[in-house]
Design a protein around this motif. Sequence first.
Motif, PDB file in Angstrom:
ATOM      1  N   PHE A   1       0.538  -1.116   0.230  1.00 14.60           N
ATOM      2  CA  PHE A   1      -0.574  -0.190  -0.211  1.00 14.60           C
ATOM      3  C   PHE A   1       0.828   1.148   0.355  1.00 14.60           C
ATOM      4  O   PHE A   1       0.888   2.714  -0.486  1.00 14.60           O
ATOM      5  CB  PHE A   1      -0.875  -0.471   0.752  1.00 14.60           C
ATOM      6  N   GLU A   2       1.832   1.153   0.334  1.00 17.91           N
ATOM      7  CA  GLU A   2       3.075   2.767   0.542  1.00 17.91           C
ATOM      8  C   GLU A   2       2.505   3.175  -0.683  1.00 17.91           C
ATOM      9  O   GLU A   2       3.745   3.847  -1.437  1.00 17.91           O
ATOM     10  CB  GLU A   2       4.192   1.983   1.360  1.00 17.91           C
ATOM     11  N   GLU A   3       3.236   2.283  -1.622  1.00 17.70           N
ATOM     12  CA  GLU A   3       4.023   2.166  -3.275  1.00 17.70           C
ATOM     13  C   GLU A   3       2.795   2.329  -4.017  1.00 17.70           C
ATOM     14  O   GLU A   3       2.522   2.714  -4.978  1.00 17.70           O
ATOM     15  CB  GLU A   3       4.511   1.334  -3.760  1.00 17.70           C
ATOM     16  N   ARG A   4       0.862   2.376  -3.608  1.00 21.39           N
ATOM     17  CA  ARG A   4      -0.322   2.827  -3.939  1.00 21.39           C
ATOM     18  C   ARG A   4      -0.786   3.450  -4.139  1.00 21.39           C
ATOM     19  O   ARG A   4      -0.717   4.114  -2.850  1.00 21.39           O
ATOM     20  CB  ARG A   4      -0.760   0.898  -4.045  1.00 21.39           C
ATOM     21  N   ASN A   5      -1.706   4.483  -4.272  1.00 18.65           N
ATOM     22  CA  ASN A   5      -2.261   5.681  -3.939  1.00 18.65           C
ATOM     23  C   ASN A   5      -4.064   5.511  -4.851  1.00 18.65           C
ATOM     24  O   ASN A   5      -4.549   6.166  -5.593  1.00 18.65           O
ATOM     25  CB  ASN A   5      -1.716   6.581  -5.624  1.00 18.65           C
ATOM     26  N   ASP A   6      -4.202   3.901  -4.961  1.00 17.82           N
ATOM     27  CA  ASP A   6      -5.255   3.798  -5.366  1.00 17.82           C
ATOM     28  C   ASP A   6      -6.459   2.442  -4.147  1.00 17.82           C
ATOM     29  O   ASP A   6      -7.188   1.244  -4.280  1.00 17.82           O
ATOM     30  CB  ASP A   6      -5.687   2.920  -6.735  1.00 17.82           C
ATOM     31  N   VAL A   7      -5.676   2.779  -2.905  1.00 15.91           N
ATOM     32  CA  VAL A   7      -6.270   2.036  -2.017  1.00 15.91           C
ATOM     33  C   VAL A   7      -7.236   2.092  -1.622  1.00 15.91           C
ATOM     34  O   VAL A   7      -8.007   3.472  -1.361  1.00 15.91           O
ATOM     35  CB  VAL A   7      -4.834   1.843  -0.470  1.00 15.91           C
ATOM     36  N   THR A   8      -8.350   1.132  -1.275  1.00 17.56           N
ATOM     37  CA  THR A   8      -9.522   1.603  -0.658  1.00 17.56           C
ATOM     38  C   THR A   8      -9.656   1.570   0.796  1.00 17.56           C
ATOM     39  O   THR A   8      -9.087  -0.068   1.638  1.00 17.56           O
ATOM     40  CB  THR A   8     -10.733   0.630  -1.528  1.00 17.56           C
ATOM     41  N   ILE A   9     -10.952   1.983   1.087  1.00 16.12           N
ATOM     42  CA  ILE A   9     -11.258   1.698   2.605  1.00 16.12           C
ATOM     43  C   ILE A   9     -11.784  -0.369   3.201  1.00 16.12           C
ATOM     44  O   ILE A   9     -10.900  -0.316   3.886  1.00 16.12           O
ATOM     45  CB  ILE A   9     -12.331   2.124   3.381  1.00 16.12           C
ATOM     46  N   PRO A  10     -12.570  -1.302   2.003  1.00 20.19           N
ATOM     47  CA  PRO A  10     -12.577  -1.763   2.752  1.00 20.19           C
ATOM     48  C   PRO A  10     -10.797  -2.711   3.006  1.00 20.19           C
ATOM     49  O   PRO A  10     -10.066  -3.862   2.967  1.00 20.19           O
ATOM     50  CB  PRO A  10     -13.954  -2.482   1.288  1.00 20.19           C
ATOM     51  N   GLN A  11      -9.902  -2.449   1.346  1.00 19.27           N
ATOM     52  CA  GLN A  11      -8.994  -3.192   1.143  1.00 19.27           C
ATOM     53  C   GLN A  11      -8.069  -2.414   2.965  1.00 19.27           C
ATOM     54  O   GLN A  11      -7.477  -3.574   3.227  1.00 19.27           O
ATOM     55  CB  GLN A  11      -8.052  -2.693   0.384  1.00 19.27           C
TER      56      GLN A  11
END
Length: 324
Positions: free
Chosen positions: A150-160
């Motif tokens: 997740f540190e490298e992602r900008n599309d993390v969702t709340i459920p994730q």
Amino acid sequence: MQAIAHYQQVISDYFDNLSLQKEPANLYTPIQYILSLGGKRMRPVLTLMAAEVFGADCKEALPAAIAVEMFHNFSLVHDDIMDDAPLRRGNITVHEKWDVNTGILSGDAMLILAYQYFEGYEPQKFRALAKLFSKTALEVCEGQQWDVDFEERNDVTIPQYLKMIEYKTAVLVGAAMKMGGIVAGTTEDNCGLIYDFGLNLGLAFQLQDDYLDAFGDPETFGKQVGGDIIENKKTYLYLKALLQSNAYQKERLLQWFAMQPEDPADKIADVKELFKATGADAATREAIEEFTNKAFATLAKMDIAEDKKQLLHKFGLGLMQRKV
């Protein structure tokens, strides 16, 4: 069921008397060191508490409780290496005090030691404990990997995000409580319910940690307030703020979380204001209450005395009202 302080003392007494003076010293001394640093030791306390909730003497669950704490500390040693963290509980981390190779190997040994604590239980309980432990340990590793991803992602969702903290943090809380039930020999239904109680409390606990990191009192929180903001961590607060922001607020958030200024004071102050302005702070408090209430809902279904349900309820409330 006794006061939390009693269970904490049982755990503390065990570690105060634990001696790992074995050869090679460079393997065992770091283990003794990390275990001596203490910490909240919430998870082993929950194992002892759950055993007594279901009618056993808490001492019967002590080996399982120590296994849980040993595993937790193993994960901290390896997490500190991955994060290149200099301090743990206000003291030098294992890999800084020795070196990275020592941290890896001593951590590996702690994982094996954790399994050995189950060996004193009769075969049926040993199998149930080891099976739960293996499942939980793998889930914790999966949660840690998601956290890194997740540190490298900008599309993390709340459920994730919620799934990540469930695996990284909450499953071990649930397993710690279920182990107490297994040792006590309670029903499968009770074991499942106490696991769900711990799992939901664990989720609420982590969300509370996210909230306190931004809005906690520096005098009581025990670590730097705003640490997650400084490190650009995509917490529940941040994800909710993005969802509930207007275009201007969203742009400011994204700009702040794309930089790490030398002096983070302005960043922390502005991001906290954005968390408030978007309602993310209130939404996070609501989520904490939601998961706490989910935990409490399992108590009604549990086949235990009413006074024990009330004690578990009181414990859960205390955990959610903490300032540290």
